[in-house]
Design an enzyme around this catalytic site. Sequence first.
Site, PDB file in Angstrom:
ATOM      1  N   LYS A  12       0.059  -1.137  -0.134  1.00  0.00           N
ATOM      2  CA  LYS A  12      -0.117  -0.553  -0.150  1.00  0.00           C
ATOM      3  C   LYS A  12       1.039   1.023   0.159  1.00  0.00           C
ATOM      4  O   LYS A  12       0.034   2.447  -0.645  1.00  0.00           O
ATOM      5  CB  LYS A  12      -0.880  -0.195   1.145  1.00  0.00           C
ATOM      6  CG  LYS A  12      -0.308   0.124   2.506  1.00  0.00           C
ATOM      7  CD  LYS A  12      -1.718   0.114   3.549  1.00  0.00           C
ATOM      8  CE  LYS A  12      -0.736   0.409   4.999  1.00  0.00           C
ATOM      9  NZ  LYS A  12      -1.319  -0.104   5.988  1.00  0.00           N
ATOM     10  N   ARG A  37      -9.003  -0.234  16.689  1.00  0.00           N
ATOM     11  CA  ARG A  37      -9.040  -0.328  15.062  1.00  0.00           C
ATOM     12  C   ARG A  37     -10.363  -1.031  13.935  1.00  0.00           C
ATOM     13  O   ARG A  37     -11.730  -1.493  15.172  1.00  0.00           O
ATOM     14  CB  ARG A  37      -8.059   0.104  13.944  1.00  0.00           C
ATOM     15  CG  ARG A  37      -8.247   1.000  12.854  1.00  0.00           C
ATOM     16  CD  ARG A  37      -7.043   0.884  11.909  1.00  0.00           C
ATOM     17  NE  ARG A  37      -6.997  -0.325  11.361  1.00  0.00           N
ATOM     18  CZ  ARG A  37      -5.677  -0.879  10.269  1.00  0.00           C
ATOM     19  NH1 ARG A  37      -5.267   0.972  10.319  1.00  0.00           N
ATOM     20  NH2 ARG A  37      -5.461  -1.586   9.663  1.00  0.00           N
TER      21      ARG A  37
HETATM   22  C1  LIG Z   1      -1.300  -1.745   6.246  1.00  0.00           C
HETATM   23  C2  LIG Z   1      -1.918  -2.380   6.688  1.00  0.00           C
HETATM   24  C3  LIG Z   1      -0.538  -4.128   7.428  1.00  0.00           C
HETATM   25  C4  LIG Z   1       0.794  -3.472   6.589  1.00  0.00           C
HETATM   26  O1  LIG Z   1       1.381  -2.877   7.653  1.00  0.00           O
HETATM   27  P1  LIG Z   1       2.788  -3.095   8.037  1.00  0.00           P
HETATM   28  O2  LIG Z   1       3.411  -2.435   8.613  1.00  0.00           O
HETATM   29  O3  LIG Z   1       3.182  -2.021   6.900  1.00  0.00           O
HETATM   30  O4  LIG Z   1       3.507  -4.468   7.369  1.00  0.00           O
HETATM   31  C5  LIG Z   1      -1.530  -5.236   7.443  1.00  0.00           C
HETATM   32  N1  LIG Z   1      -2.668  -5.000   7.908  1.00  0.00           N
HETATM   33  C6  LIG Z   1      -3.432  -4.474   7.504  1.00  0.00           C
HETATM   34  C7  LIG Z   1      -5.044  -4.325   7.523  1.00  0.00           C
HETATM   35  C8  LIG Z   1      -2.517  -2.782   7.397  1.00  0.00           C
HETATM   36  O5  LIG Z   1      -3.547  -2.000   7.570  1.00  0.00           O
END
Ligand SMILES: *Cc1c(COP(=O)(O)O)cnc(C)c1O
Length: 373
Positions: free
Chosen positions: A43, A138
């Site tokens: 992302k 969350r």
């Molecule tokens: C962004 C996100 C992740 C990954 O996060 P990182 O810290 O980049 O590894 C995993 N799960 C969800 C639901 C996220 O929004």
Amino acid sequence: MEDKKKSDRYPCVVVNLEKLKRNAIIITGICRVQGISVCGVFKGLEQRKECIKAISEGGVVQMAGSRIAHLEAAREAGVKVPLMLLRMPMLSEVESVVQIADYSLATEKECIAKVNECAGKYGKVHNIILMADIGDLREGYWDKDELVDVAEWVENELENVHLAGVGINVGCYGGIEPTPEKLSELVVIKDKVEARIGRKLEIISGGGTTSLPRILMGDGNMPKGINHLRIGEGIILSHDLGHYFGVDTPYMEEDTFKLQMELVEVKEKPSYPVGELGNDVQGRRKVFIDKGIRKKGLAICGYVDYGNVESVIPLDKGVEILEACSDYTLLDLTEARKDYKIGDILEFSIDYEAMAHLAKSKDIEFVYEKGAV
Ligand SMILES: *Cc1c(COP(=O)(O)O)cnc(C)c1O
């Protein structure tokens, strides 16, 4: 300096795709040994297809993005593994979600029902991961009995939705630490769901990079039963593992992403502002130390591009960042290793936050350097 020039347009981000892929291979390899599959999270890279493709070839079992458009970019980039939508689907986008994503996260019955209906319309079976909230507050079911009931309902009533697994997310709102004790709560939930539906779940997803220290530290202490992590930051900028998570990873490649800026002004100037001191660009009243006349540089690229100036570190250790304005970075070049002139390019190491900011900007070109790992 010439050899560093990789682009015709500055500022730019130089990416080493070999290093990026290699970091993915290292993380997925270490996780695999401990029984964990890794979903690569892109992302932060927006729609930078070359980067998405590189991670997808590093042994990940899925690739996950937070927006439909990003998943589409991943498909166009030729990503072969299944795609997961990380952000909870909006009711208004379910129709595209089932067409583009193979997996999504779910916490609302009404949305799951719509996923089922739309998947049916396109003759698909869509995979969902039911999210539990273990305290970060969350997304996720707070009421775990409700989660188990919904799991049973999906399993028995919905033809076009497959319950692939359960998951949690921590370290976002509450900043909850993924301790082994906390993560064990997910294993309890998994056991209850499996008992109710009478089969094993494929995916028990224990979080993102914040959970990675459970695998990387010492002999590892990830609770048995968790078999999946969704990793973005830990693969993309391994530098952050040491910096923000306290895990030393000398076996990983550093500076996969480097920011380059061009100098537009180099002059001898006082270090102490001249005149009556008011507020600076960010409304703060700064304290200055008078170091006399210094060799100062102005480079093009500012906080509008990279966000927080603390996320940007000069690779020339003699260069000091004085301030970030919206479009400039102010530098003290007095102790620099090189006699910088205008037109010269300065390189900076960046963290994940800055990388994500830069990836978003339409003005920043990502250029790809070859090999040399
Ligand atoms: C962004 C996100 C992740 C990954 O996060 P990182 O810290 O980049 O590894 C995993 N799960 C969800 C639901 C996220 O929004």
